[in-house]
Design an enzyme around this catalytic site. Sequence first.
Site, PDB file in Angstrom:
ATOM      1  N   TYR A 140       1.020  -1.030   0.008  1.00 56.58           N
ATOM      2  CA  TYR A 140      -0.058   0.130   0.077  1.00 56.58           C
ATOM      3  C   TYR A 140       1.096   1.419   0.398  1.00 56.58           C
ATOM      4  O   TYR A 140       0.708   2.332  -0.656  1.00 56.58           O
ATOM      5  CB  TYR A 140      -1.177   0.647   1.101  1.00 56.58           C
ATOM      6  CG  TYR A 140      -1.516   1.375   1.129  1.00 56.58           C
ATOM      7  CD1 TYR A 140      -2.870   1.190   0.518  1.00 56.58           C
ATOM      8  CD2 TYR A 140      -1.396   1.894   2.180  1.00 56.58           C
ATOM      9  CE1 TYR A 140      -3.985   2.124   0.683  1.00 56.58           C
ATOM     10  CE2 TYR A 140      -2.617   2.713   2.497  1.00 56.58           C
ATOM     11  CZ  TYR A 140      -3.657   3.620   1.600  1.00 56.58           C
ATOM     12  OH  TYR A 140      -4.121   4.433   1.764  1.00 56.58           O
ATOM     13  N   LYS A 144       0.623   4.201  -2.838  1.00 56.77           N
ATOM     14  CA  LYS A 144       0.486   5.394  -2.568  1.00 56.77           C
ATOM     15  C   LYS A 144       2.224   6.169  -2.655  1.00 56.77           C
ATOM     16  O   LYS A 144       1.545   7.876  -3.088  1.00 56.77           O
ATOM     17  CB  LYS A 144       0.465   5.646  -1.338  1.00 56.77           C
ATOM     18  CG  LYS A 144      -1.368   5.085  -0.790  1.00 56.77           C
ATOM     19  CD  LYS A 144      -2.307   5.620  -1.846  1.00 56.77           C
ATOM     20  CE  LYS A 144      -3.549   4.735  -1.226  1.00 56.77           C
ATOM     21  NZ  LYS A 144      -5.080   5.854  -2.198  1.00 56.77           N
TER      22      LYS A 144
END
Length: 231
Positions: A140, A144
Amino acid sequence: MMNLMRRALVIGGSGALGRSMVEIFRDSWEVTSVDLRENSSAHKNIILNELQKIDDQCESCKRELTGKYDAILCVAGGFAGGSISEPEVFSKIQHLMKLNLFPCVMAGHIATQFLAEEGLIVLTGAAACFKDTTPGIIAYALSKTATHSLALNLATRQDIPATSTVATILPEVIDTPSNRDAMPNADFSKWANPRSIAALVKMWAEGVNRPENGSFAVLKTVNGQIVPEFV
């Protein structure tokens, strides 16, 4: 269809945050949703084929676009935990790049042809990955962090209108059903309400307190209201 002056393109328009964006904008904007599923609240839907490569999805989307858009908003995304020690780390990175980074790249690419003068691009980053190391959610975090890098590069305005604005929202936790299911004992009062995020973005799109080009805004919840903290 309503003859509205301003036009918004919402990538991820059938997701939890995307639905709120469509609902908040649609009363005074013409809104097009781009997603794998239809959002019946949008004035127009562009349904992507999940089996296509992202290049083909983007080209298919562009064939259905007309004119210029005053706001291009990318609110698509997904989440997965796990550290770099896991055997599944590669597949998780690949999956989250597809869910988090690729839609933002699509938004930026589309903006090079379809963003109006003085238009707004909004990408969705993540506060935790912007401010801290997050080894427990490595896939993740990488997706990002790449999104944050994309935003900085878009903000050079080399390929988009020189009068446009690129802004990245950095939510801490968005109050969605899936997040509540995953963290049932959390303090929901500190989570960001999707409709409040959408209302803030709409104000920016309409020129009210619009952040500077290249801004990153951590979305704090204070007394039930979204307060952007620029970092």
